[in-house]
Write a protein that holds these residues in place. Structure first.
Motif, PDB file in Angstrom:
ATOM      1  N   MET A  97      38.846   9.929  48.240  1.00 25.15           N
ATOM      2  CA  MET A  97      38.481   8.512  48.244  1.00 25.15           C
ATOM      3  C   MET A  97      38.990   7.823  49.507  1.00 25.15           C
ATOM      4  O   MET A  97      38.285   7.024  50.120  1.00 25.15           O
ATOM      5  CB  MET A  97      39.050   7.824  46.993  1.00 25.15           C
ATOM      6  CG  MET A  97      38.389   8.276  45.698  1.00 25.15           C
ATOM      7  SD  MET A  97      39.272   7.706  44.224  1.00 25.15           S
ATOM      8  CE  MET A  97      39.068   5.935  44.382  1.00 25.15           C
ATOM      9  N   MET A  98      40.225   8.170  49.896  1.00 23.51           N
ATOM     10  CA  MET A  98      40.802   7.600  51.104  1.00 23.51           C
ATOM     11  C   MET A  98      40.023   8.052  52.347  1.00 23.51           C
ATOM     12  O   MET A  98      39.703   7.250  53.230  1.00 23.51           O
ATOM     13  CB  MET A  98      42.262   8.033  51.226  1.00 23.51           C
ATOM     14  CG  MET A  98      42.979   7.480  52.449  1.00 23.51           C
ATOM     15  SD  MET A  98      44.675   8.094  52.547  1.00 23.51           S
ATOM     16  CE  MET A  98      44.373   9.790  53.068  1.00 23.51           C
ATOM     17  N   TRP A 121      36.892   9.021  52.492  1.00 23.35           N
ATOM     18  CA  TRP A 121      35.564   8.403  52.495  1.00 23.35           C
ATOM     19  C   TRP A 121      35.621   6.990  53.079  1.00 23.35           C
ATOM     20  O   TRP A 121      34.772   6.597  53.881  1.00 23.35           O
ATOM     21  CB  TRP A 121      34.990   8.371  51.082  1.00 23.35           C
ATOM     22  CG  TRP A 121      33.643   7.715  51.000  1.00 23.35           C
ATOM     23  CD1 TRP A 121      33.359   6.478  50.525  1.00 23.35           C
ATOM     24  CD2 TRP A 121      32.391   8.262  51.454  1.00 23.35           C
ATOM     25  NE1 TRP A 121      32.015   6.217  50.625  1.00 23.35           N
ATOM     26  CE2 TRP A 121      31.391   7.291  51.197  1.00 23.35           C
ATOM     27  CE3 TRP A 121      32.019   9.469  52.044  1.00 23.35           C
ATOM     28  CZ2 TRP A 121      30.053   7.493  51.514  1.00 23.35           C
ATOM     29  CZ3 TRP A 121      30.689   9.674  52.358  1.00 23.35           C
ATOM     30  CH2 TRP A 121      29.720   8.702  52.094  1.00 23.35           C
ATOM     31  N   ASP A 122      36.644   6.230  52.698  1.00 22.13           N
ATOM     32  CA  ASP A 122      36.818   4.881  53.234  1.00 22.13           C
ATOM     33  C   ASP A 122      37.099   4.920  54.735  1.00 22.13           C
ATOM     34  O   ASP A 122      36.620   4.073  55.495  1.00 22.13           O
ATOM     35  CB  ASP A 122      37.959   4.156  52.514  1.00 22.13           C
ATOM     36  CG  ASP A 122      37.513   3.550  51.186  1.00 22.13           C
ATOM     37  OD1 ASP A 122      36.291   3.437  50.976  1.00 22.13           O
ATOM     38  OD2 ASP A 122      38.377   3.202  50.362  1.00 22.13           O
ATOM     39  N   GLN A 134      33.902   5.565  56.653  1.00 22.44           N
ATOM     40  CA  GLN A 134      33.059   4.371  56.732  1.00 22.44           C
ATOM     41  C   GLN A 134      33.737   3.233  57.498  1.00 22.44           C
ATOM     42  O   GLN A 134      33.185   2.144  57.600  1.00 22.44           O
ATOM     43  CB  GLN A 134      32.722   3.879  55.310  1.00 22.44           C
ATOM     44  CG  GLN A 134      32.058   4.921  54.431  1.00 22.44           C
ATOM     45  CD  GLN A 134      30.717   5.364  54.988  1.00 22.44           C
ATOM     46  OE1 GLN A 134      29.921   4.554  55.425  1.00 22.44           O
ATOM     47  NE2 GLN A 134      30.470   6.679  54.956  1.00 22.44           N
ATOM     48  N   ARG A 158      36.124   1.531  56.517  1.00 22.54           N
ATOM     49  CA  ARG A 158      36.352   0.439  55.571  1.00 22.54           C
ATOM     50  C   ARG A 158      37.815   0.350  55.174  1.00 22.54           C
ATOM     51  O   ARG A 158      38.211  -0.578  54.502  1.00 22.54           O
ATOM     52  CB  ARG A 158      35.539   0.663  54.284  1.00 22.54           C
ATOM     53  CG  ARG A 158      34.065   0.457  54.428  1.00 22.54           C
ATOM     54  CD  ARG A 158      33.439   0.179  53.077  1.00 22.54           C
ATOM     55  NE  ARG A 158      33.803   1.178  52.083  1.00 22.54           N
ATOM     56  CZ  ARG A 158      32.947   2.092  51.617  1.00 22.54           C
ATOM     57  NH1 ARG A 158      31.708   2.135  52.064  1.00 22.54           N
ATOM     58  NH2 ARG A 158      33.342   2.965  50.703  1.00 22.54           N
ATOM     59  N   LEU A 159      38.604   1.361  55.582  1.00 23.24           N
ATOM     60  CA  LEU A 159      39.983   1.435  55.118  1.00 23.24           C
ATOM     61  C   LEU A 159      40.777   0.241  55.641  1.00 23.24           C
ATOM     62  O   LEU A 159      40.770  -0.061  56.813  1.00 23.24           O
ATOM     63  CB  LEU A 159      40.632   2.728  55.626  1.00 23.24           C
ATOM     64  CG  LEU A 159      41.873   3.208  54.918  1.00 23.24           C
ATOM     65  CD1 LEU A 159      41.591   3.470  53.448  1.00 23.24           C
ATOM     66  CD2 LEU A 159      42.400   4.441  55.584  1.00 23.24           C
ATOM     67  N   HIS A 185      40.708  -3.249  54.487  1.00 23.48           N
ATOM     68  CA  HIS A 185      39.998  -4.500  54.705  1.00 23.48           C
ATOM     69  C   HIS A 185      40.928  -5.706  54.681  1.00 23.48           C
ATOM     70  O   HIS A 185      40.596  -6.750  55.210  1.00 23.48           O
ATOM     71  CB  HIS A 185      38.890  -4.681  53.648  1.00 23.48           C
ATOM     72  CG  HIS A 185      39.370  -4.643  52.244  1.00 23.48           C
ATOM     73  ND1 HIS A 185      39.623  -3.457  51.580  1.00 23.48           N
ATOM     74  CD2 HIS A 185      39.667  -5.638  51.372  1.00 23.48           C
ATOM     75  CE1 HIS A 185      40.036  -3.719  50.342  1.00 23.48           C
ATOM     76  NE2 HIS A 185      40.086  -5.036  50.193  1.00 23.48           N
ATOM     77  N   GLY A 202      39.074  10.682  58.895  1.00 19.96           N
ATOM     78  CA  GLY A 202      38.422  10.608  57.594  1.00 19.96           C
ATOM     79  C   GLY A 202      37.835  11.947  57.203  1.00 19.96           C
ATOM     80  O   GLY A 202      37.979  12.401  56.059  1.00 19.96           O
TER      81      GLY A 202
END
Length: 213
Positions: free
Chosen positions: A86-87, A89-90, A93, A95-96, A98, A188
């Motif tokens: 999950m980490m 994947w963020d 993207q 997105r980690l 925010h 990632g």
């Protein structure tokens, strides 16, 4: 005294290799890229302190806790793999973190508190390997001096980890915004690969145990 020195060297080598501060550094850099220098230091400090007390807790009561809750290290690996994935994947993207793109101190502090505990302290620094190693070495410690030596070695390794993570701040500043985003995506991918290895290394023995039973 010779036994204590030998035990200390064994413990230091094992913990330093398993915790691997240099391997944790790029992920720490990605997750704290847009934080201020002060907040990065704060994050590193909290992560290593949480990891230290977690390792100690399992070292002194790991077997009891595992038996009481009916869990195994393999289950811990499976959960760790899911968290890592999950980490990763963020990170892929971009997105980690925010919360870090804000001037709201409360939100930044909440983000620092969040990542300091999971995933940095657990399971990045204090993962299944470190926990298992702590339990085994504490059982191997024959007397009080060796147990004290083990605690001091764990503290030393995590102090080195803290210094490595704090030193990563200088690299983050030199990379700049674009460099940090590129590194975050690359890390990632690596984290997701680590996650898959973690997941299946824990899942395989569980499945084998079910089949054999």
């Amino acid at each position: 005294m010779t036994e204590i020195y030998t035990f200390a060297l064994l413990a230091f080598t094992a913990f330093f290799t398993i915790i691997n501060p240099l391997g944790t550094m790029p992920i720490f850099m990605s997750m704290t890229a847009s934080l201020s220098k002060q907040h990065r230091k704060q994050t590193a400090k909290k992560a290593t302190i949480v990891a230290f007390f977690t390792v100690l807790a399992f070292a002194f009561s790991g077997q009891i806790l595992f038996k009481f809750f009916g869990i195994s290290v393999n289950s811990f690996r499976v959960v760790g793999g899911i968290i890592f994935f999950m980490m990763g994947w963020d990170m892929l993207q971009a997105r980690l973190g925010h919360f870090k793109h804000t001037d709201d101190e409360d939100k930044i502090d909440a983000y620092v508190e969040d990542i300091s505990i999971t995933p940095l302290a657990i399971p990045m620094i204090c993962g299944p390997g470190a926990i298992t190693n702590a339990i085994i070495l504490m059982e191997d410690a024959k007397d009080i001096p060796q147990k004290i030596t083990l605690v001091l070695v764990i503290a030393l390794v995590l102090l080195i980890t803290n210094l490595v993570l704090v030193g990563a701040s200088k690299i983050t500043e030199k990379l700049g915004s674009t460099g940090n985003k590129v590194m975050m995506r690359l890390m990632g991918l690596i984290v997701m690969v680590i996650a898959v290895e973690f997941f299946f290394s824990g899942l395989k023995p569980i499945i084998q145990g079910i089949i054999h039973s």
